[in-house]
Scaffold this motif. Structure first.
Motif, mmCIF file in Angstrom:
data_model
loop_
_atom_site.group_PDB
_atom_site.id
_atom_site.type_symbol
_atom_site.label_atom_id
_atom_site.label_comp_id
_atom_site.label_asym_id
_atom_site.label_seq_id
_atom_site.Cartn_x
_atom_site.Cartn_y
_atom_site.Cartn_z
ATOM 1 N N LEU A 101 0.820 -1.219 0.000
ATOM 2 C CA LEU A 101 0.000 0.000 0.000
ATOM 3 C C LEU A 101 0.854 1.269 0.000
ATOM 4 C CD1 LEU A 101 -2.737 -0.975 2.598
ATOM 5 C CD2 LEU A 101 -2.974 -0.875 0.099
ATOM 6 N N ARG A 102 2.118 1.124 0.341
ATOM 7 C CA ARG A 102 3.029 2.281 0.368
ATOM 8 C C ARG A 102 3.944 2.326 -0.851
ATOM 9 N NH1 ARG A 102 3.032 0.260 5.633
ATOM 10 N NH2 ARG A 102 5.055 -0.720 5.369
ATOM 11 N N ASP A 103 3.644 1.510 -1.851
ATOM 12 C CA ASP A 103 4.471 1.485 -3.060
ATOM 13 C C ASP A 103 4.413 2.848 -3.754
ATOM 14 O OD1 ASP A 103 5.678 -0.937 -4.889
ATOM 15 O OD2 ASP A 103 5.011 0.753 -6.117
ATOM 16 N N ASP A 104 5.458 3.179 -4.486
ATOM 17 C CA ASP A 104 5.513 4.451 -5.215
ATOM 18 C C ASP A 104 4.529 4.501 -6.386
ATOM 19 O OD1 ASP A 104 7.484 5.425 -3.538
ATOM 20 O OD2 ASP A 104 9.123 4.828 -4.866
ATOM 21 N N TYR A 105 4.124 3.349 -6.893
ATOM 22 C CA TYR A 105 3.260 3.309 -8.074
ATOM 23 C C TYR A 105 1.813 3.067 -7.687
ATOM 24 C CZ TYR A 105 7.356 3.521 -10.957
ATOM 25 O OH TYR A 105 8.509 3.947 -11.561
ATOM 26 N N TRP A 106 0.924 3.898 -8.231
ATOM 27 C CA TRP A 106 -0.486 3.829 -7.874
ATOM 28 C C TRP A 106 -1.111 2.485 -8.234
ATOM 29 C CZ3 TRP A 106 -4.241 2.871 -11.435
ATOM 30 C CH2 TRP A 106 -3.891 3.023 -12.779
ATOM 31 N N ASP A 107 -0.675 1.859 -9.307
ATOM 32 C CA ASP A 107 -1.289 0.597 -9.717
ATOM 33 C C ASP A 107 -0.989 -0.510 -8.710
ATOM 34 O OD1 ASP A 107 -2.852 -0.633 -12.008
ATOM 35 O OD2 ASP A 107 -1.179 -2.043 -11.821
ATOM 36 N N VAL A 108 0.190 -0.494 -8.142
ATOM 37 C CA VAL A 108 0.535 -1.479 -7.117
ATOM 38 C C VAL A 108 -0.351 -1.253 -5.892
ATOM 39 C CG1 VAL A 108 2.372 -2.387 -5.633
ATOM 40 C CG2 VAL A 108 2.913 -1.624 -7.965
ATOM 41 N N ARG A 109 -0.492 0.006 -5.489
ATOM 42 C CA ARG A 109 -1.336 0.329 -4.340
ATOM 43 C C ARG A 109 -2.790 -0.065 -4.604
ATOM 44 N NH1 ARG A 109 1.653 5.220 -4.890
ATOM 45 N NH2 ARG A 109 -0.237 6.297 -5.572
ATOM 46 N N LEU A 110 -3.261 0.198 -5.809
ATOM 47 C CA LEU A 110 -4.636 -0.139 -6.178
ATOM 48 C C LEU A 110 -4.884 -1.641 -6.079
ATOM 49 C CD1 LEU A 110 -7.384 0.742 -7.502
ATOM 50 C CD2 LEU A 110 -6.297 0.183 -9.676
ATOM 51 N N ARG A 111 -3.985 -2.428 -6.633
ATOM 52 C CA ARG A 111 -4.175 -3.887 -6.627
ATOM 53 C C ARG A 111 -3.994 -4.478 -5.234
ATOM 54 N NH1 ARG A 111 -5.093 -5.193 -11.876
ATOM 55 N NH2 ARG A 111 -4.278 -3.694 -13.363
ATOM 56 N N ALA A 112 -3.119 -3.895 -4.440
ATOM 57 C CA ALA A 112 -2.978 -4.345 -3.052
ATOM 58 C C ALA A 112 -4.259 -4.044 -2.278
ATOM 59 C CB ALA A 112 -1.776 -3.677 -2.394
ATOM 60 N N THR A 113 -4.832 -2.874 -2.502
ATOM 61 C CA THR A 113 -6.080 -2.501 -1.846
ATOM 62 C C THR A 113 -7.201 -3.447 -2.257
ATOM 63 O OG1 THR A 113 -5.413 -0.187 -1.769
ATOM 64 C CG2 THR A 113 -7.764 -0.638 -1.549
ATOM 65 N N ALA A 114 -7.289 -3.745 -3.548
ATOM 66 C CA ALA A 114 -8.330 -4.660 -4.043
ATOM 67 C C ALA A 114 -8.143 -6.048 -3.442
ATOM 68 C CB ALA A 114 -8.286 -4.724 -5.567
ATOM 69 N N SER A 115 -6.916 -6.503 -3.342
ATOM 70 C CA SER A 115 -6.662 -7.826 -2.766
ATOM 71 C C SER A 115 -7.034 -7.864 -1.291
ATOM 72 C CB SER A 115 -5.191 -8.210 -2.946
ATOM 73 O OG SER A 115 -4.955 -8.532 -4.297
ATOM 74 N N LEU A 116 -6.695 -6.818 -0.568
ATOM 75 C CA LEU A 116 -7.092 -6.763 0.838
ATOM 76 C C LEU A 116 -8.609 -6.767 0.965
ATOM 77 C CD1 LEU A 116 -4.434 -4.258 2.150
ATOM 78 C CD2 LEU A 116 -4.722 -6.630 2.900
ATOM 79 N N GLY A 117 -9.281 -6.089 0.042
ATOM 80 C CA GLY A 117 -10.741 -6.113 0.039
ATOM 81 C C GLY A 117 -11.284 -7.504 -0.231
#
Length: 108
Positions: A66-82
């Motif tokens: 969630l703290r990655d520099d790239y928004w797409d990584v953060r987005l997919r991590a958020t979706a996976s946590l969801g």
């Protein structure tokens, strides 16, 4: 680890689509969360969600993503946590860290 970033990307994506859970698959995807290519990290985060595991290692890896520099990584991590559910995230990292993460994710 393959030196070709496209191979690493497709491997990370395929592991999640196959849905075969093993310690080797999980270790590989967790390692891919630290890859030098953002697209590989993004696919690894997504694949971890598809596997449905809520181990402390998986949840910690996704929370770190969630703290990655790239928004797409953060987005997919958020979706996976969801996908894995907030209760699982709370179990893995504790209510205080989850509250901090939720505040960060909502911009508070």
């Amino acid at each position: 680890r393959d030196t070709n970033k496209n191979m690493r990307y497709h491997a990370a994506a395929s592991l999640g689509q196959l849905g075969q859970v093993s310690s080797g698959v999980v270790k590989g995807l967790l390692a891919a969360l630290c890859d030098g290519e953002w697209a590989v990290r993004s696919r690894a985060a997504e694949s971890l969600g598809h596997l449905g595991l809520t181990t402390p290692e998986v949840m910690s890896g996704l929370l770190t993503a969630l703290r990655d520099d790239y928004w797409d990584v953060r987005l997919r991590a958020t979706a996976s946590l969801g996908q894995l559910g907030q209760v699982s995230a709370q179990r893995a990292c504790g209510p205080v860290q989850l509250k901090v993460w939720c505040g960060w994710a909502s911009g508070k």
